[in-house]
Each structure stands twice: as structure tokens, then as C-alpha cells.
Scaffold this motif. Structure first.
Motif, PDB file in Angstrom:
ATOM      1  N   UNK A  25       0.810  -1.214   0.000  1.00 50.08           N
ATOM      2  CA  UNK A  25       0.000   0.000   0.000  1.00 50.08           C
ATOM      3  C   UNK A  25       0.843   1.264   0.000  1.00 50.08           C
ATOM      4  N   UNK A  26       2.020   1.227   0.607  1.00 54.65           N
ATOM      5  CA  UNK A  26       2.870   2.412   0.665  1.00 54.65           C
ATOM      6  C   UNK A  26       3.110   2.972  -0.724  1.00 54.65           C
ATOM      7  N   UNK A  27       3.314   2.099  -1.679  1.00 59.31           N
ATOM      8  CA  UNK A  27       3.684   2.611  -2.990  1.00 59.31           C
ATOM      9  C   UNK A  27       2.614   2.433  -4.056  1.00 59.31           C
ATOM     10  N   UNK A  28       1.369   2.201  -3.659  1.00 59.26           N
ATOM     11  CA  UNK A  28       0.308   2.076  -4.657  1.00 59.26           C
ATOM     12  C   UNK A  28       0.200   3.331  -5.514  1.00 59.26           C
ATOM     13  N   UNK A  29       0.494   4.491  -4.917  1.00 61.83           N
ATOM     14  CA  UNK A  29       0.390   5.741  -5.662  1.00 61.83           C
ATOM     15  C   UNK A  29       1.738   6.202  -6.217  1.00 61.83           C
ATOM     16  N   UNK A  30       2.793   5.405  -6.005  1.00 66.38           N
ATOM     17  CA  UNK A  30       4.125   5.778  -6.470  1.00 66.38           C
ATOM     18  C   UNK A  30       4.304   5.444  -7.942  1.00 66.38           C
ATOM     19  N   UNK A  31       5.100   6.263  -8.604  1.00 69.75           N
ATOM     20  CA  UNK A  31       5.455   5.976  -9.991  1.00 69.75           C
ATOM     21  C   UNK A  31       6.482   4.847 -10.016  1.00 69.75           C
ATOM     22  N   UNK A  32       6.729   4.302 -11.177  1.00 68.07           N
ATOM     23  CA  UNK A  32       7.752   3.257 -11.305  1.00 68.07           C
ATOM     24  C   UNK A  32       9.114   3.788 -10.876  1.00 68.07           C
ATOM     25  N   UNK A  33       9.389   5.038 -11.213  1.00 66.93           N
ATOM     26  CA  UNK A  33      10.660   5.655 -10.837  1.00 66.93           C
ATOM     27  C   UNK A  33      10.790   5.738  -9.317  1.00 66.93           C
ATOM     28  N   UNK A  34       9.738   6.199  -8.635  1.00 68.90           N
ATOM     29  CA  UNK A  34       9.753   6.299  -7.175  1.00 68.90           C
ATOM     30  C   UNK A  34       9.875   4.919  -6.538  1.00 68.90           C
ATOM     31  N   UNK A  35       9.160   3.956  -7.087  1.00 70.21           N
ATOM     32  CA  UNK A  35       9.209   2.589  -6.576  1.00 70.21           C
ATOM     33  C   UNK A  35      10.624   2.028  -6.696  1.00 70.21           C
ATOM     34  N   UNK A  36      11.285   2.334  -7.812  1.00 66.27           N
ATOM     35  CA  UNK A  36      12.661   1.887  -8.004  1.00 66.27           C
ATOM     36  C   UNK A  36      13.613   2.478  -6.984  1.00 66.27           C
ATOM     37  N   UNK A  37      13.422   3.766  -6.658  1.00 63.84           N
ATOM     38  CA  UNK A  37      14.265   4.407  -5.638  1.00 63.84           C
ATOM     39  C   UNK A  37      14.045   3.727  -4.292  1.00 63.84           C
ATOM     40  N   UNK A  38      12.790   3.463  -3.956  1.00 62.22           N
ATOM     41  CA  UNK A  38      12.484   2.794  -2.692  1.00 62.22           C
ATOM     42  C   UNK A  38      13.135   1.413  -2.634  1.00 62.22           C
ATOM     43  N   UNK A  39      13.031   0.660  -3.705  1.00 62.16           N
ATOM     44  CA  UNK A  39      13.642  -0.670  -3.739  1.00 62.16           C
ATOM     45  C   UNK A  39      15.159  -0.579  -3.585  1.00 62.16           C
ATOM     46  N   UNK A  40      15.772   0.394  -4.266  1.00 57.00           N
ATOM     47  CA  UNK A  40      17.224   0.566  -4.154  1.00 57.00           C
ATOM     48  C   UNK A  40      17.624   0.985  -2.742  1.00 57.00           C
ATOM     49  N   UNK A  41      16.816   1.844  -2.114  1.00 55.01           N
ATOM     50  CA  UNK A  41      17.117   2.256  -0.733  1.00 55.01           C
ATOM     51  C   UNK A  41      17.035   1.069   0.220  1.00 55.01           C
ATOM     52  N   UNK A  42      16.032   0.223   0.040  1.00 54.64           N
ATOM     53  CA  UNK A  42      15.902  -0.942   0.915  1.00 54.64           C
ATOM     54  C   UNK A  42      17.063  -1.914   0.718  1.00 54.64           C
ATOM     55  N   UNK A  43      17.523  -2.055  -0.518  1.00 59.47           N
ATOM     56  CA  UNK A  43      18.685  -2.900  -0.792  1.00 59.47           C
ATOM     57  C   UNK A  43      19.938  -2.306  -0.131  1.00 59.47           C
ATOM     58  N   UNK A  44      20.113  -1.013  -0.269  1.00 57.92           N
ATOM     59  CA  UNK A  44      21.242  -0.327   0.355  1.00 57.92           C
ATOM     60  C   UNK A  44      21.169  -0.438   1.875  1.00 57.92           C
ATOM     61  N   UNK A  45      19.972  -0.357   2.419  1.00 53.13           N
ATOM     62  CA  UNK A  45      19.785  -0.471   3.872  1.00 53.13           C
ATOM     63  C   UNK A  45      20.283  -1.817   4.388  1.00 53.13           C
ATOM     64  N   UNK A  46      19.955  -2.871   3.670  1.00 55.01           N
ATOM     65  CA  UNK A  46      20.417  -4.202   4.089  1.00 55.01           C
ATOM     66  C   UNK A  46      21.939  -4.238   4.139  1.00 55.01           C
ATOM     67  N   UNK A  47      22.582  -3.689   3.125  1.00 53.49           N
ATOM     68  CA  UNK A  47      24.040  -3.690   3.077  1.00 53.49           C
ATOM     69  C   UNK A  47      24.685  -2.782   4.097  1.00 53.49           C
ATOM     70  N   UNK A  48      23.931  -1.796   4.571  1.00 56.05           N
ATOM     71  CA  UNK A  48      24.465  -0.832   5.533  1.00 56.05           C
ATOM     72  C   UNK A  48      24.087  -1.161   6.973  1.00 56.05           C
ATOM     73  N   UNK A  49      23.322  -2.233   7.148  1.00 56.44           N
ATOM     74  CA  UNK A  49      22.909  -2.612   8.494  1.00 56.44           C
ATOM     75  C   UNK A  49      21.757  -1.772   9.040  1.00 56.44           C
ATOM     76  N   UNK A  50      21.046  -1.095   8.158  1.00 56.80           N
ATOM     77  CA  UNK A  50      19.909  -0.274   8.582  1.00 56.80           C
ATOM     78  C   UNK A  50      18.645  -1.113   8.563  1.00 56.80           C
ATOM     79  N   UNK A  51      17.796  -0.894   9.538  1.00 56.45           N
ATOM     80  CA  UNK A  51      16.495  -1.536   9.581  1.00 56.45           C
ATOM     81  C   UNK A  51      15.592  -0.855   8.562  1.00 56.45           C
ATOM     82  N   UNK A  52      14.837  -1.604   7.781  1.00 52.20           N
ATOM     83  CA  UNK A  52      13.955  -0.984   6.789  1.00 52.20           C
ATOM     84  C   UNK A  52      12.967   0.028   7.381  1.00 52.20           C
ATOM     85  N   UNK A  53      12.517  -0.192   8.604  1.00 50.40           N
ATOM     86  CA  UNK A  53      11.607   0.777   9.233  1.00 50.40           C
ATOM     87  C   UNK A  53      12.312   2.119   9.429  1.00 50.40           C
TER      88      UNK A  53
END
Length: 95
Positions: A25-53
Motif C-alpha cells: 500500500x505504501x507505494x500504490x500511488x508511487x510511480x515506477x521511478x519512485x518505486x525503483x528508488x524505494x527498492x534501491x534504498x531498501x537494498x542499500x539499507x540491508x548492506x548498511x545494516x539499517x532496519x527498513x523501518x
């Protein structure tokens, strides 16, 4: 960076009951570009030890990494590469 995870599952925040993912639901209104940024941030978070929340909180908090001290989410459409660069710098700080 590409979206998704090494396991092929979408990145999620929270438990099964309250899962937030790039397809939720968070990204139902997001564009594909915005969704891609979110996905990349979550991937980066895993590598940086950041919690997705914490990533979600970071996205909506003003940041001095931006000249105008705006929020990372404000740049998803206009400069997604800057958002990812700021995340790398902000999340990689060691004191």
C-alpha cells in the motif's frame, strides 16, 4: 543498484501481518521511478545494516545533506541518484 533482493523476494518492513514492501500500500500511488528508488534504498539499507523501518523514517525527515534541508522523498522524482548518494553517505558514517 537493482530492485528486489538476492532471494528473489520483495524487500519488506515489519512482520507478516504488517509487511510493507515495494509492492504494498505504501507505494500504490508511487510511480515506477519512485518505486525503483524505494527498492534501491531498501537494498542499500540491508548492506548498511539499517532496519527498513528506519529507512522509512529517514525518507520523510528533513536532511542537512540537501542544500535546502528537504526530505529525501522530495527528490525521488527529480534526482533519484542524489537520494541514493545521500543515503550512502548518511548511512555509512561511523563515529
Amino acid at each position: 543498484m537493482s530492485g528486489g533482493s538476492a532471494s528473489g523476494k520483495e524487500p519488506t518492513v515489519g512482520g507478516e501481518r504488517h509487511a510493507l514492501s515495494a509492492g504494498s500500500r505504501l507505494d500504490e500511488s508511487m510511480s515506477d521511478k519512485q518505486r525503483g528508488v524505494l527498492e534501491d534504498l531498501l537494498e542499500l539499507a540491508r548492506g548498511s545494516g539499517w532496519d527498513p523501518a528506519d529507512v522509512l523514517l529517514w525518507m520523510f525527515a528533513p536532511s542537512t545533506y540537501f542544500v535546502d534541508e528537504s526530505r529525501p522523498v522530495d527528490h525521488f522524482d527529480t534526482d533519484p541518484d542524489l537520494v541514493l548518494d545521500v543515503a550512502r553517505r548518511a548511512w555509512g558514517v561511523e563515529w
